[in-house]
Design a protein around this motif. Structure first.
Motif, PDB file in Angstrom:
ATOM      1  N   PRO A  20      43.341  41.984  41.572  1.00  0.00           N
ATOM      2  CA  PRO A  20      42.789  43.256  40.595  1.00  0.00           C
ATOM      3  C   PRO A  20      41.930  42.660  39.520  1.00  0.00           C
ATOM      4  O   PRO A  20      41.913  41.517  39.420  1.00  0.00           O
ATOM      5  N   ARG A  21      41.128  43.474  39.142  1.00  0.00           N
ATOM      6  CA  ARG A  21      40.058  43.322  38.252  1.00  0.00           C
ATOM      7  C   ARG A  21      41.092  42.767  36.650  1.00  0.00           C
ATOM      8  O   ARG A  21      42.015  43.123  36.473  1.00  0.00           O
ATOM      9  N   GLY A  22      40.116  41.990  35.803  1.00  0.00           N
ATOM     10  CA  GLY A  22      40.731  41.538  34.625  1.00  0.00           C
ATOM     11  C   GLY A  22      40.923  42.808  33.664  1.00  0.00           C
ATOM     12  O   GLY A  22      40.278  43.815  33.944  1.00  0.00           O
ATOM     13  N   LYS A  23      41.662  42.551  32.815  1.00  0.00           N
ATOM     14  CA  LYS A  23      41.944  43.458  31.404  1.00  0.00           C
ATOM     15  C   LYS A  23      40.550  43.643  30.611  1.00  0.00           C
ATOM     16  O   LYS A  23      39.848  42.549  30.567  1.00  0.00           O
ATOM     17  N   PRO A  24      40.338  44.682  29.984  1.00  0.00           N
ATOM     18  CA  PRO A  24      39.130  44.843  29.294  1.00  0.00           C
ATOM     19  C   PRO A  24      38.900  43.600  28.232  1.00  0.00           C
ATOM     20  O   PRO A  24      39.931  43.391  27.663  1.00  0.00           O
ATOM     21  N   GLY A  25      37.711  43.060  28.256  1.00  0.00           N
ATOM     22  CA  GLY A  25      37.399  42.055  27.471  1.00  0.00           C
ATOM     23  C   GLY A  25      37.376  40.781  28.259  1.00  0.00           C
ATOM     24  O   GLY A  25      36.926  39.860  27.998  1.00  0.00           O
ATOM     25  N   GLU A  26      38.206  40.649  29.631  1.00  0.00           N
ATOM     26  CA  GLU A  26      38.245  39.410  30.099  1.00  0.00           C
ATOM     27  C   GLU A  26      37.043  39.000  30.894  1.00  0.00           C
ATOM     28  O   GLU A  26      36.378  40.171  31.245  1.00  0.00           O
ATOM     29  N   TRP A  27      36.979  37.921  31.386  1.00  0.00           N
ATOM     30  CA  TRP A  27      35.732  37.586  32.014  1.00  0.00           C
ATOM     31  C   TRP A  27      35.304  38.620  33.370  1.00  0.00           C
ATOM     32  O   TRP A  27      34.255  38.498  33.842  1.00  0.00           O
ATOM     33  N   ASP A  28      36.695  38.795  34.009  1.00  0.00           N
ATOM     34  CA  ASP A  28      36.415  39.647  35.336  1.00  0.00           C
ATOM     35  C   ASP A  28      36.718  40.877  35.237  1.00  0.00           C
ATOM     36  O   ASP A  28      37.119  41.548  36.141  1.00  0.00           O
ATOM     37  N   ASP A  29      36.512  41.594  34.105  1.00  0.00           N
ATOM     38  CA  ASP A  29      36.852  43.039  33.760  1.00  0.00           C
ATOM     39  C   ASP A  29      36.241  44.221  34.412  1.00  0.00           C
ATOM     40  O   ASP A  29      36.485  45.208  34.629  1.00  0.00           O
ATOM     41  N   VAL A  30      34.803  43.831  34.654  1.00  0.00           N
ATOM     42  CA  VAL A  30      34.010  45.090  35.276  1.00  0.00           C
ATOM     43  C   VAL A  30      34.237  44.801  36.829  1.00  0.00           C
ATOM     44  O   VAL A  30      34.475  46.120  37.115  1.00  0.00           O
ATOM     45  N   ALA A  31      33.844  43.994  37.388  1.00  0.00           N
ATOM     46  CA  ALA A  31      33.976  43.990  38.945  1.00  0.00           C
ATOM     47  C   ALA A  31      34.295  42.534  39.444  1.00  0.00           C
ATOM     48  O   ALA A  31      33.797  41.583  38.906  1.00  0.00           O
ATOM     49  N   ILE A  32      35.113  42.291  40.708  1.00  0.00           N
ATOM     50  CA  ILE A  32      34.953  41.280  41.252  1.00  0.00           C
ATOM     51  C   ILE A  32      34.361  40.886  42.365  1.00  0.00           C
ATOM     52  O   ILE A  32      34.321  41.832  43.301  1.00  0.00           O
ATOM     53  N   LEU A  33      34.130  39.668  42.826  1.00  0.00           N
ATOM     54  CA  LEU A  33      33.124  39.520  44.260  1.00  0.00           C
ATOM     55  C   LEU A  33      34.322  38.595  45.070  1.00  0.00           C
ATOM     56  O   LEU A  33      34.966  37.731  44.262  1.00  0.00           O
ATOM     57  N   GLN A  34      34.260  38.974  46.491  1.00  0.00           N
ATOM     58  CA  GLN A  34      35.039  38.119  47.164  1.00  0.00           C
ATOM     59  C   GLN A  34      34.676  36.594  47.249  1.00  0.00           C
ATOM     60  O   GLN A  34      33.382  36.228  47.067  1.00  0.00           O
ATOM     61  N   GLY A  35      35.470  35.678  47.280  1.00  0.00           N
ATOM     62  CA  GLY A  35      35.146  34.280  47.439  1.00  0.00           C
ATOM     63  C   GLY A  35      34.998  33.915  48.833  1.00  0.00           C
ATOM     64  O   GLY A  35      35.501  34.686  49.699  1.00  0.00           O
ATOM     65  N   HIS A  36      34.361  33.141  49.135  1.00  0.00           N
ATOM     66  CA  HIS A  36      34.171  32.743  50.589  1.00  0.00           C
ATOM     67  C   HIS A  36      34.733  31.351  50.690  1.00  0.00           C
ATOM     68  O   HIS A  36      34.611  30.588  51.423  1.00  0.00           O
ATOM     69  N   ALA A  37      35.778  30.735  49.876  1.00  0.00           N
ATOM     70  CA  ALA A  37      36.495  29.763  50.147  1.00  0.00           C
ATOM     71  C   ALA A  37      38.272  29.982  49.834  1.00  0.00           C
ATOM     72  O   ALA A  37      38.521  30.817  48.821  1.00  0.00           O
TER      73      ALA A  37
END
Length: 170
Positions: A20-37
């Motif tokens: 899940p995305r991070g909570k408001p104010g966390e580094w990943d709160d807007v959207a996350i991208l899949q990792g390739h690892a």
């Protein structure tokens, strides 16, 4: 996605978020991208991912690490509370069989049966699983039959809260 016929697919748990995305104010709160690892290490599966800088600021380029139980993306368990359940695997040939299982107890074990190619229970090939773990070996009263097509029936008692994450066939 899962399919019973390879043509029609569905979500096993609609709306489930693996990461899940991070909570408001966390580094990943807007959207996350899949990792390739990703890697399986010991009893864990580790997945690297990053955030999506939708503002184009590119101020931080953090990378996240999500960990979960090894092979823990999904599991099989009883669907209806207080009712028995079971599943049967496809056929295989094996020298060893192990389960990735959690939630079994001495009072609520899994009952496992080895079946022939016609799904008949083989005499002497029944076992109880009372130990939780990522690779719990199945032990029967005699060695597994060599060169025969077999399958496994895993039975959940009505009081069993177990989850089977994987069946390993060696």
């Amino acid at each position: 996605m899962v399919s019973n016929d390879g043509v029609h697919f569905r979500e096993p748990v609609p709306g489930h978020k693996v990461i899940p995305r991070g909570k408001p104010g966390e580094w990943d709160d807007v959207a996350i991208l899949q990792g390739h690892a990703f890697v399986n290490e010991g009893d864990q599966t580790m997945i690297w991912y990053s955030h999506w800088d939708t503002g184009g600021v590119l101020e931080n380029m953090d990378i996240g690490l999500a960990t979960l139980r090894r092979d823990g993306f999904g599991s099989l368990s009883r669907k209806v509370a207080e009712e028995e359940g079971h599943f049967i695997t496809s056929t295989f040939e094996a020298k060893e069989i192990a389960l990735n299982v959690d939630g079994v107890t001495a009072d609520a074990p899994l009952a496992v049966q080895l079946l022939d190619h016609l799904d008949h229970v083989l005499d002497g090939y029944e076992a109880k699983v009372t130990t939780n773990g990522v690779r719990v070996p199945l032990t029967f009263s005699k060695p597994l039959p060599e060169g025969k097509k077999l399958s496994l029936r895993v039975n959940f008692a009505a009081n069993c809260g177990a989850k089977v994450y994987a069946v390993y066939v060696e």
